[in-house]
Enzyme design. Structure first.
Site, PDB file in Angstrom:
ATOM      1  N   TYR A 295       0.829  -1.204   0.000  1.00  0.00           N
ATOM      2  CA  TYR A 295       0.000   0.000   0.000  1.00  0.00           C
ATOM      3  C   TYR A 295       0.869   1.262   0.000  1.00  0.00           C
ATOM      4  O   TYR A 295       1.862   1.324   0.721  1.00  0.00           O
ATOM      5  CB  TYR A 295      -0.895   0.041   1.242  1.00  0.00           C
ATOM      6  CG  TYR A 295      -1.874  -1.107   1.389  1.00  0.00           C
ATOM      7  CD1 TYR A 295      -2.206  -1.922   0.312  1.00  0.00           C
ATOM      8  CD2 TYR A 295      -2.490  -1.357   2.607  1.00  0.00           C
ATOM      9  CE1 TYR A 295      -3.117  -2.956   0.459  1.00  0.00           C
ATOM     10  CE2 TYR A 295      -3.398  -2.392   2.761  1.00  0.00           C
ATOM     11  CZ  TYR A 295      -3.707  -3.196   1.682  1.00  0.00           C
ATOM     12  OH  TYR A 295      -4.599  -4.211   1.841  1.00  0.00           O
ATOM     13  N   GLU A 368     -18.306   1.609  22.928  1.00  0.00           N
ATOM     14  CA  GLU A 368     -19.401   1.774  21.962  1.00  0.00           C
ATOM     15  C   GLU A 368     -20.042   3.164  22.038  1.00  0.00           C
ATOM     16  O   GLU A 368     -20.826   3.521  21.152  1.00  0.00           O
ATOM     17  CB  GLU A 368     -20.444   0.668  22.139  1.00  0.00           C
ATOM     18  CG  GLU A 368     -19.934  -0.688  21.643  1.00  0.00           C
ATOM     19  CD  GLU A 368     -20.973  -1.796  21.765  1.00  0.00           C
ATOM     20  OE1 GLU A 368     -21.854  -1.704  22.647  1.00  0.00           O
ATOM     21  OE2 GLU A 368     -20.897  -2.756  20.963  1.00  0.00           O
TER      22      GLU A 368
END
Ligand SMILES: [Zn+2]
Ligand SMILES: [Zn+2]
Length: 393
Positions: A295, A368
């Site tokens: 990459y 979360e």
């Protein structure tokens, strides 16, 4: 400007989706179950979609008003890690784990799709939802681009989220310029002449030669590159030899080159080759070098990044930070080479709850409480770019 806050129902759904994906992690180009989940959710929302790059999905929301087209990208793949997080919704597949947060990325993009689809008559421009496979390798971004995900409709700017354990829930990070490094693999084979360990003068010993090569390669980062031009040269494996009293005729090593600057990156192979050849000559052995290019660096578009950071500072409940770049790698780099792009870091740390482990760790968890911030950030990018409030150039 109106703030784009996801409703409670959307957020409950995002948590549910995230936990479902978390239970069923899939490796790159094996994301069939995740693909089906994404397609079912887009169907439920009434969002048109098509497949791309085998296990990828592209959704399109067509705004009711004219404007620019924003793309939002989430990756879907997991890692070959056995989960030890202690979460109630831990992986049900031995040796597979969502240890990089891609479960959360996918769920948050579905949450943003939910919000954007709900406001589509008022939305300026189109939104392309890119659910990409195989970020952890071998790479899903390039095949998706090759299959035209940035062309139909034509994308003006793209954003992605990546969870970041350095930042706390409630914080996002936007840093202009290079934020992730290139990642190129290298393989060295040292050839010598084997012999008896007691008669080194009759052999060509690859072991001390390899030791000298490893140390000399460090001079690329330590002495050859501008100290402000970030480079890493890591030798990760070494193997060779037969037993204690035998001179090894061959040693194999492998490693990774990392760099932020594409020009510096392009010099690393030649530098390594010169050093390896020189040390090999000094030690009377021979070195072969093979580099597999991976990459490229992720370079956040400076104008887009600054404009989006300014826009996000007007959003309630979000703190915008400017974290340091890392030497990690991400194939979002290819999207950001094709169109102006920004990688947004999403804080998921919660010190009090012991959520401190880095990505790829078997103990990796996220707070979360970050999920609504992520949905809000993705939605804001689409609305901001579409309406022109976030100028692309
Ligand atoms: Zn990862
Ligand atoms: Zn990742």
């Amino acid at each position: 400007m109106t703030a784009i806050l996801p409703a409670a129902g959307v957020l409950a759904r995002v948590v549910e989706l995230r936990r479902t994906i978390h239970r069923h992690p899939e490796l790159g180009f094996e994301e069939t179950r995740t693909q089906a989940l994404v397609e079912a959710e887009l169907d439920r929302l009434g969002v048109e979609h098509r497949r791309a790059a085998q296990t990828g999905v592209v959704g399109i929301i067509r705004g009711g008003k004219p404007g620019k087209t924003a793309a939002l990208r989430a990756d879907m793949d997991a890692l070959p890690v056995t989960e030890k997080s202690g979460e109630a919704f831990a992986s049900e597949v031995p040796g597979r784990m969502h240890a990089c947060g891609h479960d959360a990325h996918t769920a948050m993009l579905l949450g943003a799709a939910h919000v954007l689809q709900g406001m589509r008559t008022e939305l300026s421009g189109n939104v392309v939802l890119i659910f990409q496979p195989a970020e952890e390798g071998p790479g899903g971004a390039q095949p998706m681009i090759a299959q035209g995900v940035l062309n139909d409709p034509k994308v003006d700017a793209i954003a992605m989220l990546h969870v970041d354990i350095r930042l706390s829930a409630g914080e996002i990070g936007i840093t202009p310029g290079p934020v992730n490094a290139s990642a190129d693999e290298f393989y060295v084979t040292v050839h010598g002449r084997g012999g008896h360990g007691a008669y080194p003068h009759m052999a060509g010993d690859t072991i001390p030669a390899s030791a000298a090569m490893i140390l000399a390669l460090q001079n690329i980062a330590a002495r050859e590159i501008d100290p402000l031009g970030s480079v890493v040269v890591t030798v990760g494996t070494i193997g060779g030899g037969y037993r204690n009293n035998v001179i090894a005729d061959e040693v194999k090593m492998s490693g990774t080159f990392r760099a932020h600057d594409p020009e510096i990156r392009n010099t690393l192979e030649a530098r390594a080759r010169r050093i390896l050849d020189g040390v090999a000559a000094a030690y009377g052995v021979r070195a072969e070098l093979e580099v597999l290019y991976g990459y490229p660096p992720v370079v956040n578009d400076p104008v887009l990044s600054e404009n989006f950071a300014r826009y996000m500072r007007t959003q309630p409940g979000v703190t915008v930070e400017r974290p340091s770049p890392t030497m990690g790698a991400e194939d979002f780099a290819y999207f950001a080479q094709a169109v102006p792009g920004v990688q947004v870091r999403l804080g998921v740390r919660n010190q009090a709850e012991g959520i401190v482990h880095s990505g790829h760790s078997p103990q990796f968890r996220i707070d979360e409480a970050a999920l609504p911030i992520g949905v809000q950030t993705l939605t804001a990018f689409a609305v901001g770019v579409g309406s022109g409030a976030v100028a692309v150039d």
